[in-house]
Design an enzyme around this catalytic site. Structure first.
Site, PDB file in Angstrom:
ATOM      1  N   LEU A  15     -28.582  32.877  41.561  1.00  0.00           N
ATOM      2  CA  LEU A  15     -29.352  32.108  40.577  1.00  0.00           C
ATOM      3  C   LEU A  15     -28.924  32.509  39.174  1.00  0.00           C
ATOM      4  CD1 LEU A  15     -33.145  31.320  40.693  1.00  0.00           C
ATOM      5  CD2 LEU A  15     -32.033  31.924  38.554  1.00  0.00           C
ATOM      6  N   HIS A  56     -31.706  45.331  37.246  1.00  0.00           N
ATOM      7  CA  HIS A  56     -31.198  45.224  35.884  1.00  0.00           C
ATOM      8  C   HIS A  56     -32.322  44.691  34.998  1.00  0.00           C
ATOM      9  CE1 HIS A  56     -28.796  43.674  32.520  1.00  0.00           C
ATOM     10  NE2 HIS A  56     -27.828  44.482  32.919  1.00  0.00           N
TER      11      HIS A  56
END
Length: 340
Positions: A127, A231
């Protein structure tokens, strides 16, 4: 709303490549390597065209398209079943408890164990939304459209779904987790290894990765601190996955240590909440914000629309949405509340 999700086509390769160049690295499913992306789109076309039912080594790539400009503004992917043609590796965090009678102490040590436990799971991934479009719920449209596709084609997917989130890395794209483990065995830095994996697959892991458990206490603090951490740019994605009933059970990516979350397919919130409804016609303006999907396999389309229910339970939708979905009165759509 002028954007819709549709099945990718081989002709989307230029836009696919342009998106990949914006990721900043670490996206194994979206490498900035044109030949690899062309192969992905060819594989996706084969997946959408495959006859028969049952999970298989399919890849389904989707594009977020602005129907007014024709621009591609985002992408996402679904894998029918991982580990069917090559091993799917993860690290599982385990705890080893040991007691010393002489010292009178109990020691609990975490270990990283190389495993293929998740083979056969379906996977949602790849995505990416163009940085200029990160408003207006388009990221959620990308993410949740995959679950609507899974519900429409349920026999093609496994009993469980996984999602790998990119782990922590520095601005140069280097991963402290990789540097502490993989980098010691492969003679590659993280960007090199990640690119090699994206292009050539995981056989090199089976050939060279250590098979024995790795004691977490023996890793440098920089690596220990990022195990199971997404992240910073992936925290919103993790929150969306958690809202869909995905959980983290201690599996992490062998490259960057990012978390791998899983959910039972039929317990994913969008899968559970979506209903098939018949379209009565236009006139949904001012109604409830809704995500709609129609079409089978390569004809799949999803978009937002305001909707209203008629007295007999049918659906009134916006004229623009009806056009984007290629439907008319009497057709059925899969519908779920935008904030469901």
């Amino acid at each position: 709303m002028t954007c819709r999700i549709r099945a990718a086509r081989p002709s989307d390769v230029r836009a696919f490549y342009d998106l990949a160049k914006l990721t900043g690295g670490g996206f194994t499913n979206l490498p900035a390597e044109k030949a690899t992306l062309e192969a992905k789109l060819e594989r996706s076309e084969a997946g959408f065209s495959r006859e028969g039912q049952g999970p298989s080594d399919d890849l389904y790539v989707f594009m977020l398209e602005n129907v007014e400009t024709g621009q591609i503004r985002g992408t996402c992917q679904i894998f029918g079943a991982v580990g069917t043609d090559r091993p799917f590796y993860s690290y599982l965090i385990s705890t080893l408890t040991q007691k010393s009678e002489e010292l009178g102490r109990i020691f609990r040590n975490q270990t990283l164990n190389l495993t293929t436990d998740l083979e056969g799971f379906s996977e949602v991934g790849g995505l990416f939304l163009h940085p200029q479009e990160r408003a207006g719920g388009l990221g959620m449209l990308l993410a949740r459209s995959r679950y609507l596709f899974i519900k429409q084609h349920r026999p093609r997917f496994g009993d469980s779904v996984l999602a790998e989130l990119r782990g922590v890395m520095d601005q140069a794209g280097h991963s402290p987790f990789w540097d502490a483990i993989g980098g010691r065995f492969f003679g590659m830095n993280f960007p090199e290894a990640d690119e090699f994996n994206a292009v050539h697959g995981t056989q090199f892991i089976a050939d060279l990765f250590p098979k024995t458990p790795v004691y977490v206490a023996m890793l440098p603090e920089s690596a220990r601190a990022v195990i199971g951490q997404p992240h910073p740019t992936g925290r919103a994605a993790l929150k969306m996955l958690e809202n869909e009933n995905f959980d983290w059970d201690g599996y992490v990516d062998i490259f960057d240590g990012g978390p791998t979350v899983t959910a039972r397919t039929d317990k994913i919130k969008t899968v559970m909440d979506a209903d098939w409804l018949r379209v009565a016609g236009t006139g949904g303006e001012g109604g409830a914000p809704t995500m709609l999907a129609s079409g089978v396999l390569h004809e799949f389309v999803a978009c937002y629309s305001q909707t209203k229910r008629t007295d007999n339970g049918e659906l009134l939708i916006e004229a623009k949405a009806m056009e984007m979905l290629n439907i008319g009165p009497g057709d059925r759509v899969l519908a779920v509340g935008r904030s469901s």
